[in-house]
Motif scaffolding. Structure first.
Motif, PDB file in Angstrom:
ATOM      1  N   ALA A  39       0.833  -1.208   0.000  1.00 38.76           N
ATOM      2  CA  ALA A  39       0.000   0.000   0.000  1.00 38.76           C
ATOM      3  C   ALA A  39       0.867   1.258   0.000  1.00 38.76           C
ATOM      4  O   ALA A  39       0.540   2.245  -0.666  1.00 38.76           O
ATOM      5  CB  ALA A  39      -0.928  -0.006   1.210  1.00 38.76           C
ATOM      6  N   CYS A  42       2.046   1.823  -3.482  1.00 39.67           N
ATOM      7  CA  CYS A  42       0.936   2.343  -4.297  1.00 39.67           C
ATOM      8  C   CYS A  42       0.723   3.832  -4.040  1.00 39.67           C
ATOM      9  O   CYS A  42       0.565   4.615  -4.982  1.00 39.67           O
ATOM     10  CB  CYS A  42      -0.353   1.575  -4.003  1.00 39.67           C
ATOM     11  SG  CYS A  42      -0.361  -0.106  -4.619  1.00 39.67           S
ATOM     12  N   LEU A  43       0.743   4.215  -2.773  1.00 40.98           N
ATOM     13  CA  LEU A  43       0.562   5.634  -2.442  1.00 40.98           C
ATOM     14  C   LEU A  43       1.715   6.476  -2.983  1.00 40.98           C
ATOM     15  O   LEU A  43       1.496   7.596  -3.455  1.00 40.98           O
ATOM     16  CB  LEU A  43       0.426   5.812  -0.926  1.00 40.98           C
ATOM     17  CG  LEU A  43      -0.890   5.333  -0.325  1.00 40.98           C
ATOM     18  CD1 LEU A  43      -0.835   5.372   1.191  1.00 40.98           C
ATOM     19  CD2 LEU A  43      -2.046   6.161  -0.846  1.00 40.98           C
ATOM     20  N   LYS A  48      -3.931   5.668  -5.393  1.00 41.81           N
ATOM     21  CA  LYS A  48      -4.701   5.693  -4.153  1.00 41.81           C
ATOM     22  C   LYS A  48      -5.808   4.639  -4.120  1.00 41.81           C
ATOM     23  O   LYS A  48      -6.039   4.016  -3.077  1.00 41.81           O
ATOM     24  CB  LYS A  48      -5.300   7.081  -3.929  1.00 41.81           C
ATOM     25  CG  LYS A  48      -4.266   8.124  -3.570  1.00 41.81           C
ATOM     26  CD  LYS A  48      -4.923   9.450  -3.253  1.00 41.81           C
ATOM     27  CE  LYS A  48      -3.886  10.449  -2.752  1.00 41.81           C
ATOM     28  NZ  LYS A  48      -4.533  11.685  -2.298  1.00 41.81           N
ATOM     29  N   ALA A  51      -4.256   1.289  -3.334  1.00 46.28           N
ATOM     30  CA  ALA A  51      -3.817   1.260  -1.940  1.00 46.28           C
ATOM     31  C   ALA A  51      -5.012   1.091  -1.012  1.00 46.28           C
ATOM     32  O   ALA A  51      -4.968   0.306  -0.049  1.00 46.28           O
ATOM     33  CB  ALA A  51      -3.049   2.536  -1.600  1.00 46.28           C
ATOM     34  N   LYS A  52      -6.085   1.804  -1.300  1.00 44.55           N
ATOM     35  CA  LYS A  52      -7.290   1.740  -0.471  1.00 44.55           C
ATOM     36  C   LYS A  52      -7.859   0.324  -0.465  1.00 44.55           C
ATOM     37  O   LYS A  52      -8.228  -0.209   0.583  1.00 44.55           O
ATOM     38  CB  LYS A  52      -8.328   2.732  -0.998  1.00 44.55           C
ATOM     39  CG  LYS A  52      -9.560   2.817  -0.155  1.00 44.55           C
ATOM     40  CD  LYS A  52     -10.505   3.889  -0.673  1.00 44.55           C
ATOM     41  CE  LYS A  52     -11.769   3.933   0.166  1.00 44.55           C
ATOM     42  NZ  LYS A  52     -12.710   4.929  -0.311  1.00 44.55           N
ATOM     43  N   ALA A  75      -4.993   7.496   1.686  1.00 41.17           N
ATOM     44  CA  ALA A  75      -5.569   7.011   0.424  1.00 41.17           C
ATOM     45  C   ALA A  75      -6.910   7.652   0.126  1.00 41.17           C
ATOM     46  O   ALA A  75      -7.346   7.652  -1.030  1.00 41.17           O
ATOM     47  CB  ALA A  75      -5.701   5.496   0.460  1.00 41.17           C
TER      48      ALA A  75
END
Length: 76
Positions: A39, A42-43, A48, A51-52, A75
């Motif tokens: 995550a 990803c961020l 986002k 990641a979320k 996120a």
């Protein structure tokens, strides 16, 4: 010797089935060994939504994890 052939065939079949089951279990456990790290990456790349999704899934089995909750806030 003729009596051993069916036994050997059955033994080979059992081994092949066992190997198949073991491989399926390995595959199903492989995704995301480190969801928090995944995550964070990803961020860092601005993904986002991804990641979320990772964090929400992680929090289902680890509710209240402060790091995951902090990242989820980022996120959103």
């Amino acid at each position: 010797m003729d009596n051993l052939m069916p036994i050997i065939g059955a033994l080979i079949l059992v081994i092949l089935i066992a190997v198949s089951i073991i491989q399926k279990r390995k595959i199903s456990k492989t995704p995301s060994q480190n969801p928090i790290g995944e995550a964070e990456v990803c961020l860092a790349y601005g993904r986002k939504k991804e990641a979320k999704k990772i964090l929400e899934k992680y929090l289902l089995s680890n509710p209240g994890d402060p790091k995951a909750l902090e990242l989820l806030e980022q996120a959103n």
